[in-house]
Scaffold this active site. Structure first.
Site, PDB file in Angstrom:
ATOM      1  CE1 TYR A  73      89.876 140.324  77.744  1.00  4.79           C
ATOM      2  CE2 TYR A  73      91.380 140.571  79.565  1.00  4.79           C
ATOM      3  CZ  TYR A  73      91.159 140.466  78.218  1.00  4.79           C
ATOM      4  OH  TYR A  73      92.209 140.493  77.345  1.00  4.79           O
TER       5      TYR A  73
ATOM      6  CG  ASN B  47      99.304 142.234  75.012  1.00  8.96           C
ATOM      7  OD1 ASN B  47      99.069 141.934  76.183  1.00  8.96           O
ATOM      8  ND2 ASN B  47      98.829 141.535  73.996  1.00  8.96           N
TER       9      ASN B  47
ATOM     10  CG  HIS C 234      97.960 137.705  79.831  1.00  6.88           C
ATOM     11  ND1 HIS C 234      98.889 138.660  79.510  1.00  6.88           N
ATOM     12  CD2 HIS C 234      97.181 137.552  78.728  1.00  6.88           C
ATOM     13  CE1 HIS C 234      98.679 139.078  78.267  1.00  6.88           C
ATOM     14  NE2 HIS C 234      97.655 138.418  77.764  1.00  6.88           N
TER      15      HIS C 234
END
Ligand code: HDE
Length: 694
Positions: free
Chosen positions: A363, A149, A76
Site C-alpha cells: 500500500y 472487505n 478498488h
C-alpha cells in the site's frame, strides 16, 4: 476574521494573508493571487486575431486542468467515502492498550471508503464484485487503518499471487474488456487452477457481491490480527462490521438494470442517507482468542481463506461507527485518501498471515506512484490528528517548514540551547509483539505453504450448505452465468471438477445449467470435512435480514387523475415507518391529481424504474391506468417490481396495468391499506414462479 476574509484564506494556502479589501473579498484569482478581470475571454490580438502566448491566465488555467487527474488505484479504483466517528461501548483495557479502546463512550473521528475492486474509477457501482470497506481511525496516538472487505475471506493465501489474480480478473490483456466483470475466460482460468480460491468463490457468487446498498453490507478485517495489552499480553483478534441497517442484497437481474438506470446508485444512496440525517451505522465486533483456541481449530487462523464461524466463536460488539458527514470535495478526500494496513497503533499488531504481510509492503508503495510524492501523508485527509515530528524531511511537495539546524538524530544541539528536534520514546512508543516465529523453530528460508493451509474445500462446503435455498439457487445460477461466458470448455470442466469437492448437488446443478456432463472431482490435497453449518452466513431469512422500511425507499406511481388523499396517507405512513417515499410520474413536472391540483414528481417514470426503489405503490385512476397501459416504462415498472420480489400496493383501478405486467396474486400484492406493512420485505417464495434458476 470576517467571513469574506475566511473565504480567501480557504482558497489560499492557509498561511499568512494580507488584509483583504472589500473589493478583493470573494475575487477570482490566479494561483499566484492575481485578481482575474475576465474569465470568459482569452487574450487575442484583435477580436478575430490569434491568441497570445503571454495570456498567463489562460495558460495557468489549462495547465492546472491538464493535470487534474492522478493515476487511479490499480484495484478498488471506484469508491465513495464519508466522515464519521467510532464510539466505544466498554473499555477493552484488559486486552489492548490501544488508546481508542480505553474509555467507554469516547469518540474517535474516522473516514471510511467503500469501493468495488475490479472496475476502473468510471465503472458502475453495482457489478458482481467484492466491496472494499476501509476505515481510517484518527486516534490520539496516530492513524489506524482497518482496510477490509465485505467478505471475510480472500482468494489467495500468499501475497505473491495477488498481481496474477488481479490481472486475471480485470479486463483481458489484448482486448481491454470486460470492465468490472469476472464473467470471462482469464478470471475463471486462473480460479480453476487455484483451488485455494474455492471458498472465496462461494462468497463471490453469492448475494454478498450484490449488496443492495453500501449501508446494508457487513465488513471484515479478514486477517487475524493481535491486540496487545499494557502488560504485553497478546490476544488474537478478527474484526467484523455489522450494519445496524441489516443485510440486504439485490437480485442479479435487478443489479444489472440498476447499472443502466443509475450507475452511481450506491454512492447516491449513501450521500442521500447522510443528507437526510439518516446516518448509517455499523457496530464493530471482535472475535478474540488465544493460541490454545487457535490450536484447537481444524484450520489455521493465519490462513486468510478461512473464517472462524460465529457459532464456534461469537462476535463481541465493542462499539459503533456512525457516518454523518459527506466529504466537501470528492477529489481532495475520497480520491486522495491513502489507506494502509501497515498503519497500526500501539496495542494493535500483525499476525504472520502471509497475505497480510504482503499487503504491509504494497500500500505504501502504490501510494507513492498514485499520489506522486513521499509527502502524501501531509494531505489533510491523510494527516494524523495528533502531533507528527520526525526527521523525514524534504521530498517533492513538502508542505511544512521545519525549523532548526538538526535534521538528524542523535544530536546534541539541545545541550547548546538549540532546537534538537524530537526523541524516541522507549516506554510509550510502538513495540512489536515479540512472538516466537512459526512452527519451524529453525527458521529455514523456504518457499512453502504449510500443511495447515491445505484444506481448500471444507469451508466452501460449509458456506454453501449454510445459506438459504434461495441464496443457494442464486449462487448456482451465478456460476452458470459466469461459466457460460467462458469460451474455453476445458476451463469450465476444471471448475466443475472443483465444485464436486464442494458439494455434489451444487456441481450437478451447475453442470446441468451449462448442459455439460459433470466430470470427476479434481484431486483434493486433503479429505473434505463436514463442519457444523453456520446460520450467521445467510442473508435471506437470516437474523440479519430485518423486515423494515427504515432507510428503504418506496416508489409511488401516479398519473393524471390519481387520488391525492391516497397519496397523502401513504406518504404519512411511509414516513412514520422511517422510509423514504419517491413520487414517480410520467412527467417530472407532476401529474394533475383528481380535483385539479398538480403533484410534482421526484422522478420521471422512464428515468426511475422500479429497480431503484424497494417496494412500489401504484396509485392510479381509470384514466391514468388507461394512459399507462400504452407506456412500456409503466408496464416494465410493475413487471420488474414483481420479478424482483417486491411488495406491490395498488388501487383497484390499477389492476389492468398489473395484469398486463403479468402480476399474479400473492401475499406481497396488496391493496393500499395493507401496503406499508407489506413493503418491509421481499417475497422470496415468489421467486420460483418468476425465474428459472439453476
Ligand atoms: Fe488491497 N490493495 N491488496 N486488499 N485493498 C489496495 O492500495 C493488495 C487485499 C483493500 O479505499 C491498493 O491504495 C495486495 C485484501 C481495500 O483506498 C494496493 C493484496 C483486502 C483497498 C492493494 C491485497 C484488501 C485496497 C490499491 C494481497 C481485504 C482500497 C490502491 C496481498 C482485507 C483502499 C491502494 C481504498 C487497495 C494491494 C489484498 C482491501 C495495490 C498486494 C485481502 C479496501 O496497494
Amino acid at each position: 476574521m470576517t467571513k469574506k476574509h475566511k473565504l480567501v484564506n480557504e482558497i489560499g494556502n492557509g498561511g499568512e494573508t494580507h488584509q483583504t479589501t472589500d473589493e478583493s473579498a470573494g475575487a477570482l484569482t490566479t494561483n499566484q493571487g492575481i485578481r482575474v478581470s475576465d474569465n470568459q475571454n482569452q487574450l487575442k490580438s484583435g477580436d478575430r486575431g490569434p491568441v497570445l502566448l503571454e495570456d498567463f491566465v489562460l495558460r495557468e488555467k489549462i495547465f492546472h486542468f491538464d493535470h487534474e487527474r492522478i493515476p487511479e488505484r490499480i484495484v478498488h479504483a471506484r469508491g465513495t467515502a464519508a466522515h464519521g466517528f467510532f464510539e466505544l461501548y466498554e473499555s477493552l483495557s484488559d486486552i489492548t492498550k490501544a488508546d481508542l479502546f480505553q474509555r467507554a463512550g469516547e469518540k474517535t473521528p474516522l473516514f471510511t471508503r467503500f469501493s468495488t475492486v475490479a472496475g476502473g474509477a468510471g465503472s458502475v457501482d453495482t457489478p458482481r464484485d467484492v466491496r472494499g470497506f476501509a476505515v481510517k481511525f484518527y486516534t490520539k496516538e496516530g492513524n489506524w487503518d482497518l482496510v477490509g472487505n465485505n467478505i471475510p475471506v480472500f482468494f489467495i493465501q500468499d501475497a505473491i499471487k495477488f498481481p496474477d489474480l488481479i490481472h486475471a480478473a480485470k479486463m483481458e490483456a489484448d482486448r481491454g474488456y470486460p470492465q468490472a466483470a469476472t464473467a470471462h475466460d482469464t478470471f475463471w482460468d486462473f480460479i480453476s487452477l487455484m483451488p485455494e480460491a474455492t471458498h472465496m468463490i462461494m462468497w463471490a457468487m453469492s448475494d454478498r457481491t450484490l449488496p443492495r446498498t453500501l449501508r446494508t453490507m457487513e465488513g471484515f478485517g479478514i486477517h487475524t490480527f493481535r491486540l496487545v495489552n499494557a502488560e504485553g499480553k497478546s490476544t488474537f483478534v478478527k474484526f467484523h462490521w455489522k450494519p445496524k441497517q441489516g443485510l440486504a442484497s439485490s437480485l442479479w437481474d435487478e443489479a444489472v438494470k440498476v447499472a443502466g438506470a443509475d450507475p452511481d446508485f450506491q454512492r447516491r444512496d449513501l450521500f442521500e442517507a447522510i443528507e437526510r440525517g439518516d446516518y448509517p451505522e455499523w457496530e464493530l465486533g471482535i472475535q478474540a482468542f488465544d493460541q490454545a483456541f487457535a490450536d484447537s481449530l481444524p484450520y489455521d487462523v493465519l490462513d486468510p481463506t478461512k473464517i472462524i464461524p460465529e457459532g464456534v466463536l461469537p462476535v463481541r460488539l465493542i462499539g459503533r461507527m456512525v457516518l454523518d458527514r459527506y466529504p466537501d470535495n470528492f477529489f481532495a478526500e475520497t480520491e486522495q485518501v491513502a489507506f494502509c494496513p501497515a498503519n497500526i497503533v500501539p496495542g494493535v499488531d500483525f499476525s504472520n498471515d502471509p497475505l497480510l504481510q504482503g499487503r504491509l509492503f504494497s500500500y505504501l508503495d502504490t501510494q507513492k506512484s498514485r499520489l506522486g510524492t513521499a509527502n502524501f501523508h501531509q494531505i489533510p485527509i491523510n494527516a494524523p490528528k495528533c502531533p507528527v515530528m520526525n526527521f523525514q524531511r524534504d521530498g517533492q511537495m513538502q508542505m511544512l517548514q521545519p525549523k532548526g539546524r538538526a535534521n538528524y538524530e542523535p544530536n546534541s544541539l539541545a545541550d547548546n540551547g538549540e532546537n534538537g528536534g524530537p526523541r524516541e520514546c522507549p516506554a510509550s512508543g510502538f513495540t512489536t509483539f515479540p512472538s516466537a516465529e512459526g512452527h519451524n523453530e529453525q527458521g529455514d528460508k523456504l518457499r512453502i505453504r504449510p500443511a495447515s493451509f491445505a484444506d481448500h474445500y471444507s469451508q466452501a462446503r460449509m458456506f454453501f450448505r449454510s445459506i438459504d435455498p434461495a441464496e443457494q439457487a442464486h449462487l448456482a445460477s451465478a456460476l452458470v452465468f459466469e461459466l457460460s461466458k467462458v469460451a474455453v470448455e476445458a476451463i469450465r470442466l476444471r471448475m466443475l471438477g472443483n465444485l464436486v469437492n464442494v458439494d455434489q448437488e451444487l456441481a450437478q446443478r451447475v453442470a446441468d445449467g451449462l448442459a455439460m456432463t459433470l466430470p470427476k472431482a479434481n484431486p483434493a490435497a486433503v479429505e473434505v470435512q463436514d463442519f457444523d453449518l453456520s446460520p450467521a452466513l445467510r442473508i435471506v431469512k437470516g437474523d440479519r435480514e430485518p423486515a423494515t422500511l427504515k432507510g428503504r425507499t418506496v416508489g409511488i406511481l401516479i398519473a393524471d387523475g390519481s387520488e391525492p388523499s391516497a397519496v397523502d396517507t401513504l406518504l404519512e405512513q411511509i414516513k412514520a415507518e422511517g422510509g423514504v417515499a419517491k413520487i414517480i410520474a410520467p412527467k417530472v413536472g407532476g401529474a394533475k391529481m383528481k380535483g385539479g391540483a398538480i403533484l410534482k414528481a421526484d422522478g420521471q417514470l422512464a428515468g426511475t424504474p422500479s429497480v431503484m426503489v424497494d417496494a412500489i405503490a401504484v396509485v392510479l385512476s381509470d384514466v391514468g391506468c388507461d394512459m399507462l397501459l400504452k407506456d412500456s416504462a409503466a408496464v416494465q415498472f410493475v413487471m420488474d417490481a414483481f420479478g424482483h420480489l417486491k411488495a406491490i400496493g395498488h388501487t383497484a383501478e390499477a389492476k389492468p396495468l398489473l395484469d398486463k405486467a403479468g402480476v399474479q396474486a400473492d401475499e406481497g400484492v396488496v391493496s393500499l391499506d395493507a401496503f406499508v406493512a407489506a413493503a418491509a420485505q421481499r417475497y422470496w417464495d415468489r421467486e420460483p414462479k418468476v425465474r428459472t434458476l439453476a
